[in-house]
Motif scaffolding. Structure first.
Motif, PDB file in Angstrom:
ATOM      1  N   ALA A  74       1.163  -1.188  -0.061  1.00  0.00           N
ATOM      2  CA  ALA A  74      -0.277   0.060  -0.281  1.00  0.00           C
ATOM      3  C   ALA A  74       0.668   1.328   0.084  1.00  0.00           C
ATOM      4  N   MET A  75       2.589   1.120   0.577  1.00  0.00           N
ATOM      5  CA  MET A  75       2.715   1.830   0.559  1.00  0.00           C
ATOM      6  C   MET A  75       3.474   2.497  -0.415  1.00  0.00           C
ATOM      7  N   LEU A  76       3.891   1.433  -0.727  1.00  0.00           N
ATOM      8  CA  LEU A  76       4.760   1.449  -2.648  1.00  0.00           C
ATOM      9  C   LEU A  76       3.593   1.506  -3.268  1.00  0.00           C
ATOM     10  N   ALA A  77       1.817   1.340  -2.898  1.00  0.00           N
ATOM     11  CA  ALA A  77       0.848   2.606  -4.458  1.00  0.00           C
ATOM     12  C   ALA A  77       0.342   3.324  -4.186  1.00  0.00           C
ATOM     13  N   MET A  78       1.243   4.482  -3.177  1.00  0.00           N
ATOM     14  CA  MET A  78       0.798   5.656  -3.555  1.00  0.00           C
ATOM     15  C   MET A  78       2.198   6.682  -4.390  1.00  0.00           C
ATOM     16  N   PRO A  79       1.207   7.505  -4.183  1.00  0.00           N
ATOM     17  CA  PRO A  79       1.913   7.595  -5.924  1.00  0.00           C
ATOM     18  C   PRO A  79       2.556   9.727  -5.327  1.00  0.00           C
ATOM     19  N   GLN A  80       2.734   9.800  -4.160  1.00  0.00           N
ATOM     20  CA  GLN A  80       3.671  10.723  -3.590  1.00  0.00           C
ATOM     21  C   GLN A  80       3.743  10.018  -2.037  1.00  0.00           C
ATOM     22  N   ARG A  81       4.455   9.236  -1.900  1.00  0.00           N
ATOM     23  CA  ARG A  81       5.040   8.451  -1.195  1.00  0.00           C
ATOM     24  C   ARG A  81       6.476   9.362   0.077  1.00  0.00           C
ATOM     25  N   PRO A  82       6.282   9.747   1.027  1.00  0.00           N
ATOM     26  CA  PRO A  82       6.899   9.982   2.149  1.00  0.00           C
ATOM     27  C   PRO A  82       8.887   9.498   1.268  1.00  0.00           C
ATOM     28  N   ALA A  83       9.287  10.512   1.598  1.00  0.00           N
ATOM     29  CA  ALA A  83      10.723  10.162   1.310  1.00  0.00           C
ATOM     30  C   ALA A  83      11.541   9.838   2.186  1.00  0.00           C
ATOM     31  N   THR A  84      11.054   9.632   3.396  1.00  0.00           N
ATOM     32  CA  THR A  84      12.354   9.084   4.547  1.00  0.00           C
ATOM     33  C   THR A  84      12.593   7.020   3.912  1.00  0.00           C
ATOM     34  N   ARG A  85      13.033   7.012   4.785  1.00  0.00           N
ATOM     35  CA  ARG A  85      13.594   4.921   4.277  1.00  0.00           C
ATOM     36  C   ARG A  85      12.302   4.647   5.628  1.00  0.00           C
ATOM     37  N   TRP A  86      12.676   5.037   6.786  1.00  0.00           N
ATOM     38  CA  TRP A  86      11.663   4.251   7.137  1.00  0.00           C
ATOM     39  C   TRP A  86      10.319   4.113   7.132  1.00  0.00           C
ATOM     40  N   ALA A  87       9.489   5.523   5.890  1.00  0.00           N
ATOM     41  CA  ALA A  87       8.608   4.351   5.528  1.00  0.00           C
ATOM     42  C   ALA A  87       7.220   3.550   4.995  1.00  0.00           C
ATOM     43  N   LEU A  88       8.336   2.567   4.550  1.00  0.00           N
ATOM     44  CA  LEU A  88       8.297   1.116   4.192  1.00  0.00           C
ATOM     45  C   LEU A  88       7.695   0.492   5.475  1.00  0.00           C
ATOM     46  N   PRO A  89       9.169  -0.019   6.238  1.00  0.00           N
ATOM     47  CA  PRO A  89       9.149  -0.554   7.670  1.00  0.00           C
ATOM     48  C   PRO A  89       8.460  -0.131   8.448  1.00  0.00           C
ATOM     49  N   LEU A  90       7.490   1.369   8.549  1.00  0.00           N
ATOM     50  CA  LEU A  90       6.989   1.911   9.164  1.00  0.00           C
ATOM     51  C   LEU A  90       5.375   1.329   8.690  1.00  0.00           C
ATOM     52  N   ALA A  91       5.255   1.628   7.907  1.00  0.00           N
ATOM     53  CA  ALA A  91       3.445   1.059   7.035  1.00  0.00           C
ATOM     54  C   ALA A  91       3.309  -0.438   6.969  1.00  0.00           C
ATOM     55  N   ALA A  92       4.847  -1.483   6.694  1.00  0.00           N
ATOM     56  CA  ALA A  92       4.540  -2.154   6.930  1.00  0.00           C
ATOM     57  C   ALA A  92       3.954  -2.857   8.732  1.00  0.00           C
ATOM     58  N   PHE A  93       5.216  -2.403   9.174  1.00  0.00           N
ATOM     59  CA  PHE A  93       4.607  -2.784  11.172  1.00  0.00           C
ATOM     60  C   PHE A  93       3.240  -2.278  11.470  1.00  0.00           C
TER      61      PHE A  93
END
Length: 95
Positions: free
Chosen positions: A13-32
């Motif tokens: 869901a995070m990867l599908a966002m057209p304008q994702r946050p530019a932080t490296r923690w966005a993907l792990p936090l979305a998974a968590f």
């Protein structure tokens, strides 16, 4: 769904966002965040207790604000508050 599928769906869901946050923690936090309702299985000591505890309070609607608060603390306050101007978002975020 199992916890792995929950985490994968949050990451996708995070990867599908057209304008994702530019932080490296966005993907792990979305998974968590997606897997966080399944944290109740960590308190179980056996298979029967896992079944009894699972889908408990962490899956309840009342637990959603608490889980969000926990995730905001883990994100060190990097939260997005969207609302109309003048409702005290900045004051709440700085408190």
């Amino acid at each position: 769904m199992d916890p792995v599928t929950h985490a994968a769906s949050g990451a996708l869901a995070m990867l599908a966002m057209p304008q994702r946050p530019a932080t490296r923690w966005a993907l792990p936090l979305a998974a968590f965040a997606a897997a966080s309702p399944d944290l109740d299985i960590l308190a179980a000591s056996g298979p029967l207790q896992t079944l009894l505890l699972h889908r408990g309070i962490t899956h309840a609607l009342a637990a959603a604000p608490l889980m969000g608060l926990l995730l905001a603390i883990l994100a060190r306050g990097h939260i997005l508050l969207e609302d109309i101007p003048g409702v005290g978002k900045t004051t709440m975020a700085l408190a």
